[in-house]
Every structure is written in C-alpha cells, then in structure tokens.
Design a protein around this motif. Structure first.
Motif, mmCIF file in Angstrom:
data_model
loop_
_atom_site.group_PDB
_atom_site.id
_atom_site.type_symbol
_atom_site.label_atom_id
_atom_site.label_comp_id
_atom_site.label_asym_id
_atom_site.label_seq_id
_atom_site.Cartn_x
_atom_site.Cartn_y
_atom_site.Cartn_z
ATOM 1 N N ILE A 1 58.468 -12.700 87.889
ATOM 2 C CA ILE A 1 58.557 -14.105 87.502
ATOM 3 C C ILE A 1 59.862 -14.394 86.761
ATOM 4 O O ILE A 1 60.490 -15.426 86.968
ATOM 5 N N ILE A 2 60.273 -13.452 85.899
ATOM 6 C CA ILE A 2 61.509 -13.675 85.138
ATOM 7 C C ILE A 2 62.716 -12.984 85.781
ATOM 8 O O ILE A 2 63.775 -12.865 85.171
ATOM 9 N N LYS A 3 62.503 -12.509 87.003
ATOM 10 C CA LYS A 3 63.594 -11.946 87.810
ATOM 11 C C LYS A 3 64.277 -10.756 87.124
ATOM 12 O O LYS A 3 65.489 -10.731 86.913
ATOM 13 N N TYR B 1 61.520 -5.116 81.779
ATOM 14 C CA TYR B 1 60.489 -5.910 81.121
ATOM 15 C C TYR B 1 59.727 -5.070 80.100
ATOM 16 O O TYR B 1 59.428 -5.530 79.009
ATOM 17 N N GLU C 1 67.574 -17.423 78.948
ATOM 18 C CA GLU C 1 67.095 -17.889 80.247
ATOM 19 C C GLU C 1 65.721 -17.292 80.573
ATOM 20 O O GLU C 1 64.804 -17.995 80.976
ATOM 21 N N LYS C 2 65.574 -15.993 80.370
ATOM 22 C CA LYS C 2 64.305 -15.328 80.669
ATOM 23 C C LYS C 2 63.218 -15.749 79.677
ATOM 24 O O LYS C 2 62.050 -15.890 80.037
ATOM 25 N N MET D 1 62.991 -18.700 78.318
ATOM 26 C CA MET D 1 62.546 -20.030 78.761
ATOM 27 C C MET D 1 61.640 -19.929 79.984
ATOM 28 O O MET D 1 60.661 -20.667 80.101
ATOM 29 N N LEU D 2 61.939 -19.004 80.889
ATOM 30 C CA LEU D 2 61.071 -18.803 82.052
ATOM 31 C C LEU D 2 59.672 -18.365 81.626
ATOM 32 O O LEU D 2 58.671 -18.844 82.154
ATOM 33 N N LEU D 3 59.608 -17.461 80.646
ATOM 34 C CA LEU D 3 58.309 -17.013 80.137
ATOM 35 C C LEU D 3 57.549 -18.165 79.493
ATOM 36 O O LEU D 3 56.344 -18.327 79.714
ATOM 37 N N LYS E 1 57.800 -21.364 80.054
ATOM 38 C CA LYS E 1 57.321 -22.286 81.089
ATOM 39 C C LYS E 1 56.137 -21.692 81.840
ATOM 40 O O LYS E 1 55.150 -22.376 82.103
ATOM 41 N N PHE E 2 56.231 -20.422 82.182
ATOM 42 C CA PHE E 2 55.153 -19.775 82.922
ATOM 43 C C PHE E 2 53.852 -19.769 82.127
ATOM 44 O O PHE E 2 52.788 -20.083 82.646
#
Length: 65
Positions: A21-23, A29, A42-43, A45-47, A49-50
């Motif tokens: 999910i966070i590429k 991870y 960036e990662k 923020m992805l977490l 949002k997820f």
C-alpha cells in the motif's frame, strides 16, 4: 512506531500487505515498525489515508484518530 503496528494488527493485515500500500518492501516496512528506519512524509500520509486516521495520531502526538 507502535501505533502503525497496532493499526495493522487491528485490521488483521500482514506487513507485506501494508508495505504494498505504501509502495515499499516488507523488509523496509518491518524496519519502520520496529523503529530501525524512518518513514518518509509521503509514506506517512499514505498510511494515514489508508487507516483513516491523522498523521498526528500515527506519530503519537494525538490520541484522537
């Protein structure tokens, strides 16, 4: 970063699933979860949002998701 581990485990997800999910790789991870590596903004923020929580919650700056 216990919160990201708790969020992941609460949803019965594997490290590999969240890593995709966070590429990033599962190994990277895992290092983020254990505090052996930093997470990029960036990662992070992805977490957030997820998981539908705030970045402050993930960072432990707030107890309010």
């Amino acid at each position: 970063m216990n919160r990201i581990k708790d969020l992941r485990e609460d949803r019965d997800l594997t490290q590999e699933q969240v890593a995709k999910i966070i590429k990033t790789s599962q190994q990277q991870y895992s290092k983020i979860e254990t505090g052996k590596a930093n997470i990029s903004a960036e990662k992070l923020m992805l977490l957030a949002k997820f998981y539908k929580v705030s970045v402050d919650y993930i960072l432990g700056l707030s107890d309010k998701p």
